[in-house]
Design a protein around this motif. Structure first.
Motif, mmCIF file in Angstrom:
data_model
loop_
_atom_site.group_PDB
_atom_site.id
_atom_site.type_symbol
_atom_site.label_atom_id
_atom_site.label_comp_id
_atom_site.label_asym_id
_atom_site.label_seq_id
_atom_site.Cartn_x
_atom_site.Cartn_y
_atom_site.Cartn_z
ATOM 1 N N GLY A 31 0.786 -1.225 0.000
ATOM 2 C CA GLY A 31 0.000 0.000 0.000
ATOM 3 C C GLY A 31 0.817 1.274 0.000
ATOM 4 N N GLU A 32 2.139 1.182 0.020
ATOM 5 C CA GLU A 32 2.993 2.365 0.025
ATOM 6 C C GLU A 32 3.078 3.002 -1.350
ATOM 7 O OE1 GLU A 32 6.871 3.175 2.612
ATOM 8 O OE2 GLU A 32 6.769 1.108 1.880
ATOM 9 N N PHE A 33 3.389 4.284 -1.395
ATOM 10 C CA PHE A 33 3.699 4.994 -2.636
ATOM 11 C C PHE A 33 5.098 5.548 -2.457
ATOM 12 C CE2 PHE A 33 1.665 7.876 -6.068
ATOM 13 C CZ PHE A 33 2.841 7.866 -6.796
ATOM 14 N N VAL A 34 6.071 4.905 -3.124
ATOM 15 C CA VAL A 34 7.469 5.274 -2.926
ATOM 16 C C VAL A 34 7.995 5.956 -4.175
ATOM 17 C CG1 VAL A 34 9.804 4.415 -2.494
ATOM 18 C CG2 VAL A 34 7.840 3.356 -1.340
ATOM 19 N N ALA A 35 8.621 7.096 -4.008
ATOM 20 C CA ALA A 35 9.267 7.768 -5.132
ATOM 21 C C ALA A 35 10.760 7.530 -5.041
ATOM 22 C CB ALA A 35 8.970 9.256 -5.095
ATOM 23 N N VAL A 36 11.365 7.124 -6.151
ATOM 24 C CA VAL A 36 12.794 6.867 -6.187
ATOM 25 C C VAL A 36 13.447 7.979 -6.986
ATOM 26 C CG1 VAL A 36 14.605 5.239 -6.849
ATOM 27 C CG2 VAL A 36 12.387 4.382 -6.053
ATOM 28 N N THR A 37 14.384 8.656 -6.395
ATOM 29 C CA THR A 37 15.100 9.727 -7.080
ATOM 30 C C THR A 37 16.585 9.438 -7.046
ATOM 31 O OG1 THR A 37 15.171 10.956 -5.004
ATOM 32 C CG2 THR A 37 13.397 11.518 -6.508
ATOM 33 N N GLY A 38 17.318 10.219 -7.820
ATOM 34 C CA GLY A 38 18.763 10.019 -7.848
ATOM 35 C C GLY A 38 19.305 10.487 -9.173
ATOM 36 N N PRO A 39 20.592 10.752 -9.230
ATOM 37 C CA PRO A 39 21.189 11.237 -10.474
ATOM 38 C C PRO A 39 21.166 10.179 -11.578
ATOM 39 C CG PRO A 39 22.873 10.860 -8.791
ATOM 40 C CD PRO A 39 21.550 10.644 -8.133
ATOM 41 N N SER A 40 21.369 10.658 -12.755
ATOM 42 C CA SER A 40 21.389 9.761 -13.902
ATOM 43 C C SER A 40 22.505 8.737 -13.763
ATOM 44 C CB SER A 40 21.579 10.585 -15.172
ATOM 45 O OG SER A 40 21.470 9.739 -16.283
ATOM 46 N N GLY A 41 22.196 7.488 -14.066
ATOM 47 C CA GLY A 41 23.192 6.434 -13.986
ATOM 48 C C GLY A 41 23.387 5.896 -12.589
ATOM 49 N N SER A 42 22.545 6.332 -11.655
ATOM 50 C CA SER A 42 22.737 5.891 -10.276
ATOM 51 C C SER A 42 22.181 4.487 -10.031
ATOM 52 C CB SER A 42 22.062 6.885 -9.336
ATOM 53 O OG SER A 42 20.690 7.002 -9.665
ATOM 54 N N GLY A 43 21.345 3.989 -10.922
ATOM 55 C CA GLY A 43 20.849 2.619 -10.765
ATOM 56 C C GLY A 43 19.361 2.524 -10.524
ATOM 57 N N LYS A 44 18.627 3.589 -10.783
ATOM 58 C CA LYS A 44 17.176 3.587 -10.519
ATOM 59 C C LYS A 44 16.447 2.587 -11.420
ATOM 60 C CE LYS A 44 16.842 7.963 -11.557
ATOM 61 N NZ LYS A 44 18.239 8.219 -11.956
ATOM 62 N N THR A 45 16.733 2.692 -12.726
ATOM 63 C CA THR A 45 16.074 1.779 -13.660
ATOM 64 C C THR A 45 16.470 0.333 -13.373
ATOM 65 O OG1 THR A 45 15.925 3.475 -15.348
ATOM 66 C CG2 THR A 45 15.800 1.213 -16.103
ATOM 67 N N THR A 46 17.746 0.154 -13.040
ATOM 68 C CA THR A 46 18.210 -1.191 -12.710
ATOM 69 C C THR A 46 17.407 -1.761 -11.537
ATOM 70 O OG1 THR A 46 20.416 -0.526 -13.421
ATOM 71 C CG2 THR A 46 20.245 -2.553 -12.126
ATOM 72 N N PHE A 47 17.244 -0.941 -10.539
ATOM 73 C CA PHE A 47 16.449 -1.371 -9.372
ATOM 74 C C PHE A 47 15.033 -1.744 -9.797
ATOM 75 C CE2 PHE A 47 13.236 0.747 -6.555
ATOM 76 C CZ PHE A 47 13.025 -0.348 -5.727
ATOM 77 N N LEU A 48 14.423 -0.884 -10.603
ATOM 78 C CA LEU A 48 13.040 -1.134 -11.014
ATOM 79 C C LEU A 48 12.944 -2.412 -11.875
ATOM 80 C CD1 LEU A 48 10.912 0.799 -10.041
ATOM 81 C CD2 LEU A 48 10.773 1.763 -12.329
ATOM 82 N N ASN A 49 13.921 -2.581 -12.761
ATOM 83 C CA ASN A 49 13.909 -3.779 -13.606
ATOM 84 C C ASN A 49 14.027 -5.051 -12.781
ATOM 85 O OD1 ASN A 49 13.589 -2.365 -15.921
ATOM 86 N ND2 ASN A 49 15.650 -2.698 -16.734
ATOM 87 N N ILE A 50 14.881 -4.982 -11.770
ATOM 88 C CA ILE A 50 15.034 -6.169 -10.925
ATOM 89 C C ILE A 50 13.768 -6.389 -10.102
ATOM 90 C CG2 ILE A 50 16.312 -7.149 -8.974
ATOM 91 C CD1 ILE A 50 18.833 -5.847 -10.178
#
Ligand SMILES: Nc1ncnc2c1ncn2[C@@H]1O[C@H](COP(=O)(O)OP(=O)(O)OP(=O)(O)O)[C@@H](O)[C@H]1O
Ligand SMILES: [Mg+2]
Lengths: 241, 403
Positions: A31-50
């Motif tokens: 039920g949480e709504f989490v926003a992930v931020t961070g500089p480009s290339g920091s691994g956000k998409t990688t985290f989401l893909n995993i």
């Protein structure tokens, strides 16, 4: 809902190793709504893909809705993705040759629902995003904001427990972005867990919790706290605000 | 099955679908008709001549010099040939089946009939004719040596006894009682008696419409100083016998020229050379068409897979398994091919109708088209398999990685 501990992701080419995630730990409660931020290339998409089982990880552990996904084969991952997760992409990723009805139909067919069930769900999902009247239209006949709404309907149609969004407003102007954000908030309000990567601090601020990723690691100072008391996500929200 | 969405997606990229569909349609139409023509030609080439072809060969001799006497030379040659080891029998003859040249004449049941009852090829042989040709006598008897007449250009010789093929006998006497009957090869007579019936002996002309009507007559008729011999070797000894025959004939009478030996197998090959060439050319056309169609499918499918990489990744992200992706492309090809085949089926029959009216070709048997359907469906599925497998290996992460 989503629990990663000491997760590691290394991209190996014959020349170099890139640590996209290192010692990455996060716990997202139901039920949480989490926003992930961070500089480009920091691994956000990688985290989401995993998190969305699009990629495998190289170390640590990941429990999705209590299921250890490590031992799953490709088919098992596909099935879990189909049942538990809804994806929203920055580029919408609608299929241009299919009308809205058929676009929303795509994950439902992979689920193996019958025609009547699929129709019911498609109409309901498109209704939720306010596009019931455009079912026979093609994506190219819609504005970007409308296209993203269709993508959200597609992600919702299978009633996923977890919605993963990679910069869902990245291709939209601020007005449309706000509309999409409101829709996501509404969906979250009805109980769906949402993890959203965004570059927009304003939108991030509206999430219950912010997770900041730098260099493949969660650097959010209250991540420790949220791990301990993830059920009271609202508290973290106020802390950031 | 996801036929409807695939079809409606295809409808939005009509040009490529029409290109591949049309290619499949044309391939089906041409391949069906070409296969049928090949089949026809092969059937034609498969017709038995009635002779023993494997062991038999022909050789011609042309004498020169003032002292040359064709009649005595012919008799001496035949005696020599029959005495050679490995020779089963030999006769003097004008022609053989499949050689495309010989004599034909009409046969009547009554003298001075206005139209002949049948046409027939005429084989002039001596009493060894049946044995040398290796034809099979099924009724009556063979010629006796005393029945053999000797004819020159100026003489009119009508044989008193003849042996006919079963087909000719049936044509002349449909009740099946030809043996012993009298027929007329010459309007003024005299009549000739049918003393024997052979199973089969084709006329020398492969295109004649009376190809199975032949008559053997006991007449020796050298062409000026030229004679042709038909020699049948004992089974398996043909090639060895040919060498001996050439050598012995030359030794026996040096004042003559011997032609090159031709085996009946060579005669058959030359007689059917056009049919074989046609079959080979059409076979090559079929192969080329199938190859082009397959390559077209591979190319188009590869292009589509490359073009839709992100879409494939998205489908994977939405829960498609690798098999779902594979099946998508196989199904898509099946749909395009099927549409092409339906059009092609109509084209195939239309082409056949045109061939019938333009070349008097026989009608394409209906079953060629469904068999063609199966072949092209299979071809399409195999051709698309490579690109489809490639598509199934597109990683789901491209959904988020490529924008
Ligand atoms: N397939 C890959 N092979 C090698 N390295 C990769 C691959 N995918 C990502 N990386 C690397 O992993 C790191 C993290 O990438 P990621 O896409 O997760 O960043 P991001 O935070 O989403 O960035 P952005 O905000 O620009 O989208 C980057 O250094 C990137 O170059
Ligand atoms: Mg990214």
């Amino acid at each position: 809902m989503l629990k990663m501990t000491h997760l590691q992701k290394v991209y190996r080419t014959h020349l170099i190793e890139t640590y996209a995630l290192r010692d990455f730990s996060i716990n997202v409660a139901e039920g949480e709504f989490v926003a992930v931020t961070g500089p480009s290339g920091s691994g956000k998409t990688t985290f989401l893909n995993i998190a969305g089982l699009l990629e495998e990880f190289t170390g640590g552990s990941y429990l999705l809705d209590g299921v250890d996904v490590h031992g799953l084969d490709d088919n098992g991952r596909s099935r879990l993705r189909n049942e538990k997760i809804g994806f929203i992409f920055q580029g919408f990723n609608l299929i241009p040759d299919l009308n809205l009805f058929d676009n929303v139909d795509v994950p439902l067919r992979y689920r193996g629902y019958g025609a009547a069930e699929r129709k019911r769900r498609i109409e309901e999902a498109l209704g939720r995003v306010g596009l019931s009247s455009r079912m026979k239209h093609y994506p190219s006949e819609l504005s970007g904001g409308q296209q993203q709404r269709v993508a959200i309907a597609r992600a919702l149609a299978g009633s996923p427990r977890l919605l993963l969004a990679d910069e869902p407003t990245g291709n939209l102007d601020s007005l449309m972005a706000r509309g999409v954000m409101e829709l996501l908030e509404e969906i979250n309000g009805q109980g769906t867990t949402i993890v959203m990567v965004t570059h927009d601090p304003e939108l991030a601020a509206r999430a219950q919790r912010n997770v900041h990723v730098i260099d493949g690691q969660v650097t959010d100072f209250d991540a420790e706290a949220s791990l301990r008391q993830s059920s009271s996500a609202a508290a973290a929200d106020t802390a950031i605000a | 099955m996801e036929i409807r969405p695939i079809l409606s997606a295809l409808m939005r990229s009509k040009v490529s679908m029409i290109l591949i569909g049309l290619q499949v349609a044309l391939t089906l139409a041409i391949v069906c008709n070409a296969l049928f023509i090949i089949h026809e030609r092969l059937q034609r080439m498969d017709r038995p001549s009635g002779m023993n072809e494997a062991d038999t060969f022909i050789i011609s001799s042309t004498g020169f010099g003032q002292g040359f006497d064709v009649k005595s030379s012919q008799q001496a040659d035949l005696a020599l040939l029959r005495s050679l080891p490995g020779v089963a029998d030999a006769t003097s003859a004008i022609t053989v089946p499949m050689s495309q040249s010989g004599w034909s004449t009409g046969v009547s049941l009554k003298p001075n009939q206005t139209t002949d009852t049948a046409s027939t090829a005429l084989y002039l042989v001596d009493a060894h004719g049946l044995s040398a040709y290796g034809v099979q006598l099924v009724e009556g008897r063979d010629f006796k040596p005393e029945e053999v007449q000797f004819k020159t250009f100026n003489e009119r010789v009508v044989p008193t006894s003849v042996i006919v093929t079963r087909a000719l006998a049936q044509r002349l006497f449909p009740d099946g009682d030809a043996l012993g009957k009298q027929v007329y090869y010459d309007n003024e007579g005299p009549a000739s008696t049918i003393i024997g019936i052979v199973e089969r002996l084709q006329t020398p002309w492969l295109d004649s419409d009376f190809i199975d009507n032949s008559t053997l007559a006991p007449v020796l008729f050298p062409y000026g100083n030229a004679t042709r011999y038909v020699v049948r070797a004992e089974p398996g000894r043909r090639d060895e016998v040919i060498k001996v025959v050439e050598q012995k004939l030359q030794e026996a009478n040096p004042s003559r020229i011997l032609s090159k030996v031709r085996t009946l197998e060579q005669v058959r090959a030359e007689g059917y050379a056009n049919d074989r060439a046609m079959a080979i050319i059409l076979g090559a056309v079929i192969f080329a068409l199938l190859a082009i169609t397959a390559l077209g499918i591979v190319g188009m499918a590869s292009f589509w897979v490359a073009q839709r990489t992100r879409q494939i990744g998205t489908r994977r992200a939405l829960g498609a398994t690798r098999f779902d992706i594979l099946r998508y492309f196989q199904l898509e090809n099946f749909i395009i091919t099927s549409i092409g085949l339906v059009v092609g089926g109509v084209l195939a029959y239309a082409l056949s109708l045109w061939l019938m009216s333009a070349f008097q070709a026989p009608r394409l048997p209906w079953h060629y088209v469904p068999v063609g359907f199966l072949c092209l469906w299979t071809l399409g599925q195999l051709a698309v398999l490579g690109p489809a497998l490639r598509a199934s290996r597109v990683p789901p992460a491209v959904a988020t990685r490529s924008v």
